[in-house]
Design a protein around this motif. Structure first.
Motif, PDB file in Angstrom:
ATOM      1  N   TYR A 128     -33.807  22.313  13.403  1.00  0.00           N
ATOM      2  CA  TYR A 128     -35.240  22.945  13.580  1.00  0.00           C
ATOM      3  C   TYR A 128     -36.087  22.729  12.655  1.00  0.00           C
ATOM      4  O   TYR A 128     -37.289  21.960  12.508  1.00  0.00           O
ATOM      5  CB  TYR A 128     -35.282  24.410  14.007  1.00  0.00           C
ATOM      6  N   GLY A 129     -35.525  22.813  11.245  1.00  0.00           N
ATOM      7  CA  GLY A 129     -36.458  22.845  10.125  1.00  0.00           C
ATOM      8  C   GLY A 129     -36.678  21.340   9.884  1.00  0.00           C
ATOM      9  O   GLY A 129     -37.902  20.974   9.573  1.00  0.00           O
TER      10      GLY A 129
ATOM     11  N   SER B  79     -37.742  30.417   8.192  1.00  0.00           N
ATOM     12  CA  SER B  79     -37.596  30.678   9.732  1.00  0.00           C
ATOM     13  C   SER B  79     -36.097  30.472  10.091  1.00  0.00           C
ATOM     14  O   SER B  79     -35.339  29.893   9.743  1.00  0.00           O
ATOM     15  CB  SER B  79     -38.367  29.438  10.216  1.00  0.00           C
TER      16      SER B  79
ATOM     17  N   TYR C 186     -36.244  28.353  15.936  1.00  0.00           N
ATOM     18  CA  TYR C 186     -37.417  28.546  16.673  1.00  0.00           C
ATOM     19  C   TYR C 186     -37.983  29.810  16.356  1.00  0.00           C
ATOM     20  O   TYR C 186     -38.696  30.391  17.196  1.00  0.00           O
ATOM     21  CB  TYR C 186     -36.954  28.378  18.266  1.00  0.00           C
ATOM     22  N   ASP C 187     -37.745  30.248  15.104  1.00  0.00           N
ATOM     23  CA  ASP C 187     -38.305  31.703  14.689  1.00  0.00           C
ATOM     24  C   ASP C 187     -37.836  32.727  15.618  1.00  0.00           C
ATOM     25  O   ASP C 187     -38.743  33.762  15.834  1.00  0.00           O
ATOM     26  CB  ASP C 187     -39.753  31.254  14.449  1.00  0.00           C
TER      27      ASP C 187
ATOM     28  N   THR D 189     -39.274  20.179  12.533  1.00  0.00           N
ATOM     29  CA  THR D 189     -40.857  20.721  12.198  1.00  0.00           C
ATOM     30  C   THR D 189     -41.519  20.153  10.989  1.00  0.00           C
ATOM     31  O   THR D 189     -42.589  20.232  10.850  1.00  0.00           O
ATOM     32  CB  THR D 189     -40.783  22.262  12.254  1.00  0.00           C
TER      33      THR D 189
ATOM     34  N   THR E 102     -33.664  28.832   7.596  1.00  0.00           N
ATOM     35  CA  THR E 102     -33.938  27.380   7.199  1.00  0.00           C
ATOM     36  C   THR E 102     -35.544  27.340   6.756  1.00  0.00           C
ATOM     37  O   THR E 102     -36.242  28.310   6.744  1.00  0.00           O
ATOM     38  CB  THR E 102     -33.791  26.357   8.076  1.00  0.00           C
ATOM     39  N   VAL E 103     -35.767  26.060   6.016  1.00  0.00           N
ATOM     40  CA  VAL E 103     -37.257  25.998   5.646  1.00  0.00           C
ATOM     41  C   VAL E 103     -38.083  25.178   6.751  1.00  0.00           C
ATOM     42  O   VAL E 103     -37.389  24.122   7.271  1.00  0.00           O
ATOM     43  CB  VAL E 103     -37.389  25.177   4.394  1.00  0.00           C
ATOM     44  N   ALA E 104     -38.875  25.812   7.445  1.00  0.00           N
ATOM     45  CA  ALA E 104     -39.690  25.105   8.629  1.00  0.00           C
ATOM     46  C   ALA E 104     -40.973  24.600   8.351  1.00  0.00           C
ATOM     47  O   ALA E 104     -41.589  25.283   7.428  1.00  0.00           O
ATOM     48  CB  ALA E 104     -39.589  25.855  10.003  1.00  0.00           C
ATOM     49  N   HIS E 105     -41.347  23.749   9.067  1.00  0.00           N
ATOM     50  CA  HIS E 105     -42.645  23.323   9.000  1.00  0.00           C
ATOM     51  C   HIS E 105     -43.076  22.761   7.458  1.00  0.00           C
ATOM     52  O   HIS E 105     -42.170  22.695   6.633  1.00  0.00           O
ATOM     53  CB  HIS E 105     -43.816  24.427   9.103  1.00  0.00           C
ATOM     54  N   LYS E 106     -44.390  22.378   6.979  1.00  0.00           N
ATOM     55  CA  LYS E 106     -44.417  21.817   5.489  1.00  0.00           C
ATOM     56  C   LYS E 106     -46.044  22.221   5.284  1.00  0.00           C
ATOM     57  O   LYS E 106     -46.635  22.870   6.133  1.00  0.00           O
ATOM     58  CB  LYS E 106     -44.208  20.385   5.636  1.00  0.00           C
TER      59      LYS E 106
ATOM     60  N   GLU F   4     -48.345  25.680   6.151  1.00  0.00           N
ATOM     61  CA  GLU F   4     -47.532  26.078   7.089  1.00  0.00           C
ATOM     62  C   GLU F   4     -45.958  26.371   6.837  1.00  0.00           C
ATOM     63  O   GLU F   4     -45.348  27.193   7.511  1.00  0.00           O
ATOM     64  CB  GLU F   4     -47.717  25.457   8.490  1.00  0.00           C
TER      65      GLU F   4
END
Lengths: 159, 594
Positions: A56-57, B180, B183-184, A60, B169-173, B176
């Motif tokens: 997921y990381g 997370s 899927y949070d 995204t 984990t580290v999500a988005h960048k 944002e």
């Protein structure tokens, strides 16, 4: 679900089970499915023996990987500062008006998705956008109307 | 090879490859850090540890920068101070700084830094109102408050490096970017084992344990409630740290005094049920060996693994569900205690079980989840009502205005308060194995385990995976099929190591009879509910204290605990018997891998 499992396992056989294969596998899913679903992520995580959160990381992080279903035409408007200074906001409001959706949304007929993206490398010709793989530059609200109208007409002609 | 440099005009010589931060530590110069943690790999993302090198324009992150010959480093120049202040200002602009309402108030590393750098009024615009932060408080163990997160990623590295779970984990960048889960989703729904190692390392209040202090005060103050409290072995070698003492001090007596002063009706000991666990689990191991080696029963699984660590149990449910039959069915000492408190204990004291409130003090956040498991109600009630971490207890002691250091030493109540050295060492990695061997070897051979002073040294210490093979010779007639058998044991701690061991078992590479797994580094003494900070040195001091406590005990073998012998006579009748089966054993659940 079985189709998805087959797709993931084909991609894993092709690219390998190492962690560095994650990105090509995600791209493969994106190409066939137009987005990477939650089920696909869980399946990939199992195959690569990593956590679903890690998949997921990565999914995204990249603008060109989507975690939600997108329309047939994906419009990505450059959000970086040069395009902003050249009128990106007007381009986006024109697109929102024409398509009757907001940034980040997909039309109900699943034809168009409107997204922002990082620099497209067209700073000298901003504002710029991509529709699927096709770049459009020096955009004005008028030019945007023409581009979208052309696509819509093409679509209606097909149907 | 040594490298010579100066730091704040002090000459220092360190090994090649050391960082500037390590070199500064050697000459007692403190450089502030946030993303850096001794147990984890270097991230270098917070920039608060920057220093200036003469002749270089750019500031260097001291946690990541290796030393080089002739460096002239300044850790407190104007430029450095300005940069650090800016970094803290920027972090605060995205941090929910309602410190007075935060559980970490007074214990927050960011708060400490902002007080050192006197931020004043002219900060950056507060971005918190513009962000849609969520607080995930669905888990019975861990609360994740994104508005307090500074994205240092200590938690992500902890979950990946120490535990191999990567629930976070580290999500988005960019702006944002966030820490997370998959899927949070709420932590409750994902692979998180609730071990709390992330809570132990979070510099702010973004990750904390769920607090049950008020509920416990309420129970204590209710007149019709009989509130029993049990204390885990690892608490007595760490609580002092949260109350102004040095790591490694044994405070068992003061702990008992303090609990009595807080108003608990009876102060009892998880060590008692640790001894009981050894009897049940030891007998289960012997029963499995009998079935496999003597009867050729293939439905019974070996190796058997321990089941005391709820982090490990949830990990195996998620990650190796095909091995659930290998996990000992014996409940953890906490849950054995809970089940007995509202049955045996209630009967003995003639108290209605519904009037008993059962509280446990644990070094652990996963114990909160364990107590909440639906199967943990074998007394007909919730066996353990509230689980407090060592940190929560320290806070209660402060709230009550007790001067902990001046408390007299006190003794545990009876019944269910007596324990042996074998019960105490449950708190350290290798302890359950050692305690089990002290009993099982004697059951099979009639002799004491063949180690000096009963100290099974091969299973002790901080090594990642420890193996010990014990040859069974001159066994008692009942166990003749074990004559000459080499009992192969393995001990590991930290789920990264546990995963390695399980993969070796799965591939057939490893061939053990009995495996002890503790989810946390160092065992329970390094648990997620223990005082902050933690590092290898602190864990080693707690370990020494645990073994010291064992040496001081008059009785050091679980089967010689008089209260344990008595409970079998009066109530349980026999190990693995019908009553044990009902109250002291459990089953496990296959869980998903999200």
């Amino acid at each position: 679900m079985n189709d998805l499992r087959n797709l993931v396992s084909t991609l894993v056989d092709k690219h390998g089970r190492d962690e560095e294969s994650l990105l090509p596998i995600l791209q493969g899913i994106e190409n066939s499915e137009s987005y990477v679903s939650q089920e696909a992520m869980v399946e990939i995580a199992k195959e690569l023996n990593i956590s679903a959160a890690q998949v997921y990381g990565t999914a995204t992080f990249y603008s060109f990987l989507s975690i939600q279903p997108l329309g047939k035409y994906v419009i990505r408007v450059c959000k970086t500062i040069t395009c902003s200074m050249h009128g990106k906001n007007q381009v986006i409001s024109e697109l929102e008006n024409m398509l009757k959706i907001k940034l980040g949304e997909t039309t109900s007929d699943k034809r168009f998705s409107l997204l922002e993206t990082n620099c497209l490398g067209q700073c000298h010709k901003g504002p710029a956008m991509l529709i699927n793989d096709e770049p459009y530059t020096d955009l004005t609200p008028e030019k945007v109307r023409e581009i979208i109208r052309d696509i819509q007409q093409k679509e209606f002609a097909v149907n | 090879m040594k490298v010579n440099l100066t730091i704040d005009n002090i000459a220092v010589s360190v090994d090649e490859g050391s960082t500037i931060l390590e070199a500064a530590k050697q000459v007692s110069i403190h450089i502030p850090t946030l993303c850096y943690h001794e147990d984890l790999c270097v991230a270098g993302n917070c920039r608060v540890c920057v220093v200036e090198q003469t002749g270089t324009n750019r500031l260097l992150p001291s946690c990541a920068m290796p030393v080089s010959e002739g460096m002239d480093i300044h850790t407190n120049s104007l430029k450095v101070r300005a940069a650090r202040k800016q970094v803290v200002e920027l972090l605060i602009s995205e941090h929910n700084a309602e410190c007075t309402r935060c559980y970490k108030n007074g214990k927050c590393e960011l708060q400490e830094l902002s007080s050192e750098y006197i931020l004043g009024d002219n900060g950056f615009i507060d971005l918190i109102p513009f962000k849609k932060y969520t607080i995930d408080n669905f888990s019975p163990s861990i609360i994740k408050d994104d508005s307090k997160c500074i994205r240092c990623q200590r938690c992500v590295r902890t979950c990946t490096e120490l535990q191999s779970i990567s629930a976070l984990t580290v999500a988005h960048k960019g702006k944002e970017m966030k820490i997370s889960s998959f899927y949070d989703k709420p932590m409750y729904e994902v692979v998180c084992t609730n071990c709390g190692q992330c809570v132990n390392r979070c510099p702010t209040g973004a990750l904390t344990e769920k607090i049950y202090i008020d509920q416990v005060w309420e129970a204590i103050c209710a007149e019709d409630k009989h509130v029993v409290v049990q204390t885990a072995p690892a608490v007595r070698v760490a609580l002092g740290e949260a109350l102004g003492m040095e790591p490694g001090e044994i405070i068992t007596g003061k702990l008992v005094s303090a609990l009595r002063r807080l108003g608990f009706s009876a102060v009892l000991d998880t060590d008692f049920t640790a001894d009981l666990t050894i009897i049940e689990e030891g007998n289960e191991l012997l029963q499995r060996l009998t079935k496999v080696l003597k009867d050729g029963d293939t439905s019974v699984k070996l190796p058997m693994t321990t089941s005391c660590s709820p982090g490990w149990v949830k990990f195996i449910e998620h990650t190796f569900p095909e091995y659930l039959d290998n996990v000992s069915t014996a409940k953890s000492p906490q849950q054995m205690f809970g089940a007995l408190a509202k049955t045996f204990y209630a009967e003995k004291l003639k108290i209605e079980p519904e009037n008993i409130v059962s509280v446990s003090i644990m070094p652990c956040t996963a114990k909160k989840f364990e107590a909440d498991r639906p199967e943990m109600q074998s007394s007909g009630y919730k066996d353990v009502d509230f689980v407090l971490t060592t940190r929560e207890l320290a806070l209660m002691i402060k709230q009550a205005g007790i001067d902990f250091l001046s408390l007299p030493d006190d003794e545990y109540d009876s019944i269910m308060g007596q324990s042996t050295g074998a019960g105490v060492i449950f708190g350290a990695t290798g302890g359950v194995m050692e305690a089990a061997l002290r009993t099982a070897y004697e059951v099979v051979t009639g002799r004491e385990v063949p180690f000096k002073n009963l100290e099974v040294t091969p299973v002790r210490g901080m090594e990642e995976v420890k193996e010990a093979t014990i040859k069974l010779e001159n066994v008692l007639p009942k166990w003749d099929f074990l004559e000459g058998v080499e009992l192969k044991t393995c001990v590991t701690h930290g789920l990264t190591n546990a995963k390695k061991v399980m993969e070796a078992v799965k591939s057939g590479e490893a061939n053990y009879h009995f495996i002890e797994v503790m989810a946390c580094p160092g065992g329970c003494l390094g648990g997620g509910g223990q005082p902050i900070p933690t590092n290898l040195q602190i864990r080693q001091k707690r370990t020494e204290a645990i073994y010291q406590e064992d040496r001081l005990k008059a009785i050091r073998k679980s089967h010689e605990n008089p209260e344990v012998q008595k409970i079998y006579e009066e109530f349980l009748k026999e190990p693995l018997g019908a009553m044990s089966h009902e109250l002291l054993h459990t089953h496990y659940t296959v869980r998903n891998r999200q």
